[in-house]
Design an enzyme around this catalytic site. Structure first.
Site, mmCIF file in Angstrom:
data_model
loop_
_atom_site.group_PDB
_atom_site.id
_atom_site.type_symbol
_atom_site.label_atom_id
_atom_site.label_comp_id
_atom_site.label_asym_id
_atom_site.label_seq_id
_atom_site.Cartn_x
_atom_site.Cartn_y
_atom_site.Cartn_z
ATOM 1 N N HIS A 37 0.903 -1.219 0.144
ATOM 2 C CA HIS A 37 0.086 -0.147 -0.046
ATOM 3 C C HIS A 37 0.677 1.330 0.114
ATOM 4 O O HIS A 37 1.858 1.288 0.432
ATOM 5 C CB HIS A 37 -1.041 0.054 1.013
ATOM 6 C CG HIS A 37 -0.532 0.268 2.585
ATOM 7 N ND1 HIS A 37 -0.119 1.426 2.991
ATOM 8 C CD2 HIS A 37 -0.127 -0.942 3.530
ATOM 9 C CE1 HIS A 37 0.332 1.027 4.447
ATOM 10 N NE2 HIS A 37 0.222 -0.238 4.607
ATOM 11 N N ASP A 42 -0.407 4.461 0.856
ATOM 12 C CA ASP A 42 -0.343 5.522 2.016
ATOM 13 C C ASP A 42 0.234 5.105 3.196
ATOM 14 O O ASP A 42 0.555 4.027 3.484
ATOM 15 C CB ASP A 42 -2.055 5.697 2.283
ATOM 16 C CG ASP A 42 -2.692 4.388 2.708
ATOM 17 O OD1 ASP A 42 -2.240 3.516 2.302
ATOM 18 O OD2 ASP A 42 -3.582 4.537 3.552
ATOM 19 N N GLU A 92 -4.986 1.951 2.544
ATOM 20 C CA GLU A 92 -4.955 0.707 3.377
ATOM 21 C C GLU A 92 -4.959 1.183 4.895
ATOM 22 O O GLU A 92 -5.681 0.639 6.103
ATOM 23 C CB GLU A 92 -3.632 -0.062 3.264
ATOM 24 C CG GLU A 92 -3.671 -1.427 4.127
ATOM 25 C CD GLU A 92 -3.069 -1.251 5.468
ATOM 26 O OE1 GLU A 92 -3.261 -2.077 6.244
ATOM 27 O OE2 GLU A 92 -2.630 -0.227 5.790
ATOM 28 N N ASP A 108 6.358 0.606 6.687
ATOM 29 C CA ASP A 108 4.808 0.465 6.550
ATOM 30 C C ASP A 108 4.395 1.540 5.531
ATOM 31 O O ASP A 108 3.877 2.545 5.697
ATOM 32 C CB ASP A 108 4.421 0.792 7.941
ATOM 33 C CG ASP A 108 3.008 0.331 7.953
ATOM 34 O OD1 ASP A 108 2.403 -0.331 6.870
ATOM 35 O OD2 ASP A 108 2.103 1.253 8.617
#
Length: 522
Positions: free
Chosen positions: A142, A144, A209, A175
């Site tokens: 992801h 974002d 996400e 992340d």
């Protein structure tokens, strides 16, 4: 004489029972000892001959090393922050689209790759394979990230991608932009070197996400469903390589997530007539609700350790523990209750033992001399794999035990299905092989994600969903996840690129080898 005979018979019976009990205990001990000395569920396919061994070498020269790091830094500098479902940095998302096209020109121009933008900001790639009989797989990541402010204590600005002692600092480094960029960088290099896959695969990059993926991931799934796609497996973010994190374990462990805990957000509220603080009732709305919240904290959800996939984690790692822990981990059938009691003492390990209960918001009152008419609290629960959402709601209701407290489910879903991880599991074994080829010092084990990922939206497309990236976590690194000083080493990012480079090629085999076999035929 009769009384003496009765006493002798009783004594004889006690001796027989005691001796039998001793034999049973001795039998258990012998069985547990033998199991400890011989137990290693990791052997399996490591001893087998794999079909495909002539992969393109993942050699990265100095120019490519500088290139991939520059691309990654550029990705970190773009603040693709998701705050709520309606608060997304769409300007940054459009900028990120431009970065992808600039950083990976071969991916976007190759006749082998089909690409489409989904829901304005998410990306779906399809790379067809030469063998149409092979079921495709999918790689997820992801774009974002969660918000970050330098004033919170960052050593470097969170969107600077500044290098400190060999680490790149910034929101999204673990992340999950390391996977976004790592996957596409690997595909770029493969295409440049003339690679054409035998097994087709998809790449899905969601843009929301961090706020549940209702636009990105869910719309990608809708597109795939319309095409009638079914997947051999899905690989998303989730767990990592833990080095020095698990006490007593010899060497690092790569945990591949085979499931996620479920989720429930519950609103508790109490309503009473407002009044003046000079004439307070026996119980206020705040007092009633505080009592309910206190009961929830004092009466945690039942201990369920060993009843979910967490048991498989320790069994796969057992042979890497020193005694006496090795004896315990090799015999979870006997020691699960004991280990569960030990693990529940710490918040980080308690999360694997039960459904966790966290009071995250408490709101009431408008003025110091007014008795509030309304008090409300929000409870966030992460549901253990051995429980259902409905069971958790019923337990909350019975624990609160007060009809004046209204309970409302704001959001929730059951724990995700447990993906296969035995010797016949194609996805798990391919990921495992790729990890072990690259990091032979690592022990691979199944694990459980206590957080949630975009992959939960893909359960209709794939029976097996795995959550893993070879990001190395050492003591203290887990706190950087959604915290301050998020970072990844330059070496580790390069390792991620190599991992996806090899994984894509390893997926091109038709079948897994037979466990413990000396050879394998197509």
């Amino acid at each position: 004489m009769t009384e003496r005979s009765a006493k002798l018979n009783i004594l004889k019976f006690v001796k027989i029972v005691s001796f039998s009990l001793l034999l049973v205990i001795l039998g258990f001990f012998v069985a547990a000892t033998v199991r400890t000395l011989t137990f290693d569920v990791n052997a399996g396919l490591q001893l087998a001959h794999w079909e495909k061994t002539n992969n393109i070498a993942s050699d990265i020269n100095q120019h490519q090393r500088e290139e991939l790091l520059a691309n990654f830094r550029d990705a970190i500098r773009i603040p693709t922050v998701s705050t709520t479902e309606t608060q997304l940095n769409t300007t940054a998302l459009r900028e990120f689209d431009g970065l992808l096209r600039k950083a990976f020109p071969t991916v976007f121009s190759s006749h082998l790759v089909q690409h489409e933008v989904v829901a304005n900001y998410s990306h779906l790639f399809w790379v067809p394979g030469s063998d149409l009989a092979l079921v495709p797989y999918m790689l997820l990541a992801h774009i974002d990230v969660v918000p970050a402010e330098e004033r919170d204590g960052w050593e470097a600005p969170p969107f600077s991608a500044k290098e400190i002692n060999g680490f790149i600092y910034g929101r999204g480094t673990i992340d999950n932009k390391q996977s976004v960029m790592g996957i596409l960088q690997a595909l770029e290099y493969l295409l440049i070197r003339g690679y054409s896959p035998r097994r087709g695969f998809f790449i899905g990059l969601g843009h929301d996400e961090e706020v549940s993926g209702f636009q990105g991931a869910m719309n990608i799934v809708r597109v795939l469903k319309k095409k009638g796609v079914q997947l051999a497996f899905v690989l998303d973010e989730g767990l990592a390589v833990l080095d020095g994190v698990i006490s007593g374990l010899e060497g690092p462990a790569a945990l591949i997530g085979i499931s996620e805990k479920g989720l429930a957000t519950v609103k508790l509220s109490v309503s009473k007539a407002p009044g003046h603080s000079s004439m307070p009732p026996r119980e206020s709305s705040i007092g009633i609700l505080a009592g309910a919240v206190k009961r929830l904290e004092e009466n945690p959800m039942p201990r369920l350790f060993g009843e979910g996939p967490e048991r498989g984690t320790f069994e796969h790692l057992a042979h890497k523990f020193r005694l006496p822990l090795k004896f315990v981990m090799s015999n979870m059938w006997l020691f699960s209750p004991l280990l569960g009691r030990v693990m529940e003492r710490r918040p980080d390990t308690n999360a694997f033992v039960r459904t966790t209960t966290a009071i995250t918001m408490f709101n009431s009152g408008v003025k110091v001399n007014i008795l509030p008419s309304q008090a409300e609290a929000y409870v966030n629960l992460r549901i253990h794999s051995a429980q259902s959402l409905q069971e958790v709601l019923e337990l909350i209701q019975s624990t609160v035990g007060d009809e004046r407290v209204k309970m409302e489910l704001v959001d929730g879903f059951d724990p995700l299905p447990v993906s296969s991880y035995d010797e016949t599991s194609f996805g798990f074994q391919i990921i495992k092989k790729t990890v072990l080829d690259q990091f032979p010092q690592v022990t691979v084990a199944p694990g459980i994600c206590i957080g949630n990922t975009d992959s939960r939206h893909y359960t209709d497309l794939a029976k097996d969903i795995y959550r893993f990236a070879p990001t190395w976590f050492r003591p203290g690194d887990a706190q950087r996840f959604h915290g301050i000083n998020e970072r990844i080493s330059k070496k580790n990012y390069e390792e991620l690129v190599v991992f996806y480079f090899n994984l894509i090629q390893n997926c091109d085999i038709k079948d897994l080898p037979s466990p413990h076999s000396a050879g394998h035929e197509l």
